[in-house]
Design a protein around this motif. Sequence first.
Motif, mmCIF file in Angstrom:
data_model
loop_
_atom_site.group_PDB
_atom_site.id
_atom_site.type_symbol
_atom_site.label_atom_id
_atom_site.label_comp_id
_atom_site.label_asym_id
_atom_site.label_seq_id
_atom_site.Cartn_x
_atom_site.Cartn_y
_atom_site.Cartn_z
ATOM 1 N N LEU A 26 32.342 42.512 59.667
ATOM 2 C CA LEU A 26 32.010 43.802 59.069
ATOM 3 C C LEU A 26 30.897 43.658 58.027
ATOM 4 C CD1 LEU A 26 33.368 46.492 59.679
ATOM 5 C CD2 LEU A 26 34.940 46.055 57.793
ATOM 6 N N HIS A 27 29.831 44.449 58.174
ATOM 7 C CA HIS A 27 28.749 44.428 57.187
ATOM 8 C C HIS A 27 29.150 45.276 55.973
ATOM 9 C CE1 HIS A 27 24.840 45.185 55.346
ATOM 10 N NE2 HIS A 27 24.439 44.093 55.989
ATOM 11 N N PRO A 28 28.816 44.815 54.758
ATOM 12 C CA PRO A 28 29.266 45.556 53.567
ATOM 13 C C PRO A 28 28.782 47.004 53.511
ATOM 14 C CG PRO A 28 27.919 43.625 52.973
ATOM 15 C CD PRO A 28 28.168 43.553 54.427
ATOM 16 N N MET A 71 31.554 47.996 38.944
ATOM 17 C CA MET A 71 31.833 46.678 38.387
ATOM 18 C C MET A 71 31.328 45.603 39.349
ATOM 19 S SD MET A 71 32.879 47.112 35.420
ATOM 20 C CE MET A 71 33.250 45.428 34.941
ATOM 21 N N SER A 72 31.288 45.955 40.627
ATOM 22 C CA SER A 72 30.666 45.086 41.638
ATOM 23 C C SER A 72 30.258 46.016 42.774
ATOM 24 C CB SER A 72 31.645 44.018 42.123
ATOM 25 O OG SER A 72 32.873 44.615 42.485
ATOM 26 N N PRO A 73 29.078 45.812 43.315
ATOM 27 C CA PRO A 73 28.565 46.782 44.282
ATOM 28 C C PRO A 73 29.323 46.770 45.614
ATOM 29 C CG PRO A 73 27.015 44.974 43.987
ATOM 30 C CD PRO A 73 28.095 44.777 42.991
ATOM 31 N N PHE A 74 29.794 45.612 46.025
ATOM 32 C CA PHE A 74 30.473 45.516 47.315
ATOM 33 C C PHE A 74 31.800 44.776 47.128
ATOM 34 C CE2 PHE A 74 25.897 45.352 48.278
ATOM 35 C CZ PHE A 74 25.792 46.566 48.934
ATOM 36 N N TYR A 75 32.597 44.819 48.157
ATOM 37 C CA TYR A 75 33.843 44.049 48.142
ATOM 38 C C TYR A 75 33.540 42.666 48.747
ATOM 39 C CZ TYR A 75 36.137 48.485 47.104
ATOM 40 O OH TYR A 75 36.516 49.668 46.514
#
Length: 481
Positions: free
Chosen positions: A93-95, A320-324
Motif C-alpha cells: 500500500l502506498h502512503p 505530528m507525522s504526515p504518514f503512517y
Amino acid sequence: MKTVFDKSVPGRLGTVPGEARRKAADFLPADLLRAAPPRLPELGELDVVRHYTELSLRNFGVDGNFYPLGSCTMKYNPKFTECAAALPGFTDLHPLTAQLKGAGQYTQGALEVMYDLERLLCEITGMCDFTLHPMAGAHGELTGSMLIAAYHRDKGNKKTKVLCPDSAHGTNPASATIAGFEVVNIASRDGIIDPDALAEALDDEVAALMMTCPNTLGLFERNLPRIVELVHSVDALLYYDGANLNAILGKMRVGDVGFDVVHLNLHKTFATPHGGGGPGAGPVGVCGRLRDYLPISRVKKLEDGRFVLSYDHPKSIGYMSPFYGNFGVLLKAYAYILRLGREGLTRVSENAVLAANYLRKRLEDKLEIPYNRTCMHEFVASAVRQAENGVRALDIAKALLDRGIHAPTIYFPLIVKECLMVEPTETESKQTLDRFVDELTDILALADADPAAVQAAPVHTPVGRLDETKAARDMVLTHDL
Ligand SMILES: *Cc1c(COP(=O)(O)O)cnc(C)c1O
C-alpha cells in the motif's frame, strides 16, 4: 569487520540486474535511465546472506538472550505478528493511496485495522479516543503536551508549568519543554510522589502533571486518587506515561482513574520489536475534553461502513507525522492484542509482576534494594556496597554482557545511586530467571574477591568498552567507495 562494499568482487552476481533494467526500460523514458550502473557492491547471494547473518550475530537481541533492561519491556516479540505485518495487501500500500480518488477500495483493510486498534486501545486504557500518529513514546509525550497546551489556550487559561516527579524518565521534562512549558520537579517520598510536595507545587499556572504508574522504581503510586483530585482542582491535566503499562494490563484502566491523556509504547507493552530492532509507535489516548485537539489525519468510519482519513478538524494541533510510516508496527500490535485477548493481556501483567518480585526476593540479600517492598513489573537494585570496593553498576552490567545476558538499565532513575533497574518481563521462564540470579551471584562474588576482573569486563563481546562520545565528537557519516 569488512563492510559489504569491501567484500565486493567485480563481476560477481547474485541476482540478474539486467532483467530488472530491461523491465525499467519498458516503461521509463530513455533520458531517465542510468548511463552507468550504480556503485552497488557486487556479491553472490551467499556472500550477502553470510555478511548480514554475521552482523546480526554480533548484535544483542531478545531472540538470542535474556534482556532485563528496566523500563524498556524487552519481552519476546512473537513471530506470528510478523506474518500479519508481511501480508502483501498491507505492504504494497502506498502512503498516498487513501487520498487518491477512486482508490478507497484498496485502503479499507488498512484503515479498518487502524480504526479497530484505536478502539481496542480505548478499551484497554479507558480513554475516549486515540491517535496512532506518534512514532514513539517521546513523540507521544510531545503530542500529549501539545494537546494540553491547546486545551488551555482554547479555554483562555494562562498555564506555563508542567510538573514532573524526580523519578520521571528524561523524555518527560524534555517533551514538556519542547512544547513550551517550564518544568518543575516534584520530590518523591519513599519512592513515590509525595502529595504534600505536589500540593505545594500546584498553583493556577500548572498545566499538567506528567507521571508514570507504576513509576520507574517499579512502585505503584498508592496516593493516586489524592493526586488526581489535587491536579484537577487547579484545572490542570494528568498525563500518563504508558511505558510501564505492562504492569497494569487488564488490572487498571488509566482513563477510569482520572488520567486525561496517555501515551502507550506499542513497542514495549504490545510486543513489537525495538531497541535497534525496528521503529516504534507511541499512540496517544485522550479523554473527551481533549478529543477536538487530536492531530490530523483521523481515521473515521462513515455511516455506510466505509473508512476514510478525515482532515477537517479546526481545533486540531495539526500534523505530528504526515504518514503512517510505522504502519507495520501498528499491525503487529493489533495482531498481538487480538491473539492474547482480554484474558491473555491480564496474564501478561500478572506474570510480569510475578517475575519481577521473584527476582527481587532472590536478589535481596545480594544487592542493596532501596525500596524493598512488593514491586510491580520491575525493581531497582543498587550496587552501593560493591562500589565501596571499586566495582560499580557499570562494571556489573558489562560483566553480565560477557555472560550472554543483557544488562539491566543502569544509572536510571537518577534518584538511586549505582542503580540497576531490572525488568524481566512475562515471557521469561523460571529457568532463565534462575540463570540470571546464578550469573549475577557469581559476578558479585568475583567483585568481592577480584574487583579488577569485573572492572575488565567485557572480554567476550565483539567490542569491549567503547568511548561513548567518540561517535558524536568524531563523526564519520560517509563511506568512501
Ligand atoms: C521508554 C520510555 C519512554 C520513551 O519512549 P520511547 O518510545 O523510547 O520514545 C518514556 N518514559 C518511560 C518511563 C520509558 O520507559
